[in-house]
Design an enzyme around this catalytic site. Sequence first.
Site, short mmCIF file in Angstrom:
data_model
loop_
_atom_site.label_atom_id
_atom_site.label_comp_id
_atom_site.label_asym_id
_atom_site.label_seq_id
_atom_site.Cartn_x
_atom_site.Cartn_y
_atom_site.Cartn_z
N ARG A 297 0.82 -1.21 0.00
CA ARG A 297 0.00 0.00 0.00
C ARG A 297 0.86 1.26 0.00
NH1 ARG A 297 -4.90 -2.18 3.96
NH2 ARG A 297 -6.09 -3.10 2.24
N TYR A 441 -6.14 -0.36 -6.81
CA TYR A 441 -5.63 -1.62 -6.25
C TYR A 441 -4.96 -1.42 -4.90
CZ TYR A 441 -1.16 -0.81 -8.97
OH TYR A 441 -0.01 -0.33 -9.54
N GLU A 442 -4.68 -2.54 -4.24
CA GLU A 442 -4.20 -2.56 -2.85
C GLU A 442 -5.19 -1.89 -1.90
OE1 GLU A 442 -1.93 -4.47 -2.09
OE2 GLU A 442 -1.18 -4.81 -4.11
N GLY A 443 -6.47 -2.03 -2.18
CA GLY A 443 -7.50 -1.41 -1.37
C GLY A 443 -7.87 -0.06 -1.95
#
Length: 449
Positions: A297, A441-443
Site C-alpha cells: 500500500r 488496487y491494494e484497497g
Amino acid sequence: MPEYNAPLRDMRFLLNDVFDAPALWQRLPRLAERIDADTADAILEEAAKVTGSLLAPLNRSGDEEGAQWQDGAVRTPAGFREAYATYAEGGWVGLTGNPAHGGMGMPKMLAVQFEEMMYAANASFSLYSTLSAGACLALDAHGSEELKNRYLPNMYAGTWAGSMCLTEPHAGTDLGIIRTKAEPQADGSYRVSGTKIFITGGEQDLTENIIHLVLAKLPDAPAGSRGISLFLVPKFLVGDDGTLGARNAVHCGSIEHKMGIKASATCVMNFDGASGWLVGEVNKGLAAMFTMMNYERLSIGIQGIGCAEMSYQGAVAYARERLQSRAPTGPVARDKAADPIIVHPDVRRMLLTMKALTEGGRAFSTYVGQQLDLAKYAEDQEERSQAEALVALLTPVAKAFFTDTGLESCVLGQQVFGGHGYIREWGQEQLVRDVRIAQIYEGTNGIQA
C-alpha cells in the site's frame, strides 16, 4: 518522450537536512553497521542511473507491446528480461531484505526514494520487483526457518519472484468470503485449489521460479476472515538441495487487457491441487498477509508520487520551450514571435501545484519510511510501539493521498501540454493511464478512508 532524471537534490535534502537520516541510522545499532551518509548517497546515485538509463527507455515500448499470454505462458515486452537480469544482479530486489538470507538490509527511508525513481521511470516494470520484495517481507516475518532458508536467498537475488494471491472473482475487498481451499496432507504440506484474479506477476518470463503467497481456507476453518490461512505455493517445486523440480499444479488461465500498466502481467491464476506450505499460524493468514499488503500500500502510494514527478518533469520542460502568446505583463522573449507558456499565470499555477504536491508527498513518504525503520530497528520498546501506531494510522492516509494527488498531477501535466498531452508522442497520456490504477488496487481509496 522526455527523459527521466531522478530528483537527487530534493531526495538528499530530505534525508540529510529535513530528517537527518544519517544520525538516526547511527543510533540504531542494526542499521549503523550497514549504512551511513556516504553509502546512502552512493546507492541513490546508482539508483538514478539504473532507473534513468535501464528502465525509463523501456517504458513507452513496454506500453505499446504489452505483456502477451499464450497457452498459459506470459511473455514480457522486448528488453524486459535483459533489464530485469541486470537489475537483479545489482541486488535491488533485496534492497531492504534480511541480510541473514542475502538481503542488503537497507533502511526504508532510503528505499522509498528508490521506489519513487522506479515508478517514475517505468511503473509496469517496477511492479514485478515490488511484489517480490513484499512477498519476501511477509515470508521473513511469518515463515518457518525452513521456508525462509529455502526460498528467501533466491527471491532476494531476483532469481525467483514473488506474487500476492488474494482476490477471487467474487471476493475483492471482502476476503472473508474467499473459496480457495487448502487440504492438509500427511507430509505436512497442503493441496491448494481455487482461482485467484488480478494477480500482478502471477506468470512472467523474467525469473526461473515464482513463489505465490496464497490466501485459502482449511476444510474446518471458521467462517469469515477468522478462517483464512496463508500458504506458500511455488510455480516449480523446490528440492531439499534447493534445485527446481517438477511443475506445480498452478497455471495462468489468462491475463487482463487493461487501461494502463500494460507491460505488467495481471493474471488469472488457477490452483488445481497445488502443493503448498503454511506460512505462519492456521487461521491467521490475513494478519500475516497484511505485513505484505501494508508494504504494498505504501509502495503503490509512491507510484502516485513517481508518476507525478515524471509528469512534472515533462510538463515544465515543455512549458519552457512551447511558444504561445505574450506574457500578460509584456513580452519576455522579445527576439521571438511569442513567449514560452511558462510565463502564463494559469500554466504557472498548474506547474507549481504539481511541484508542491510532489515535494510534499516525497517528504510524507520519507517520514513514513522513518517510522517503519523505527518500528523495525529501535531498541526501545516504547519507541517501537509509537512508530508502529503511526505506521498503522499513516499507511492508508499515504496510499490514498499520494495516489489522489498523483492522478491530479498527471492530469495537470497533460493539461500543460494541451492537445499534445492527449497524444502518445509526449508520454503524458500514458502517465494518466498508468497512475489511474493506483487509486484502485491494494484497497481502493474509499476503503482506505
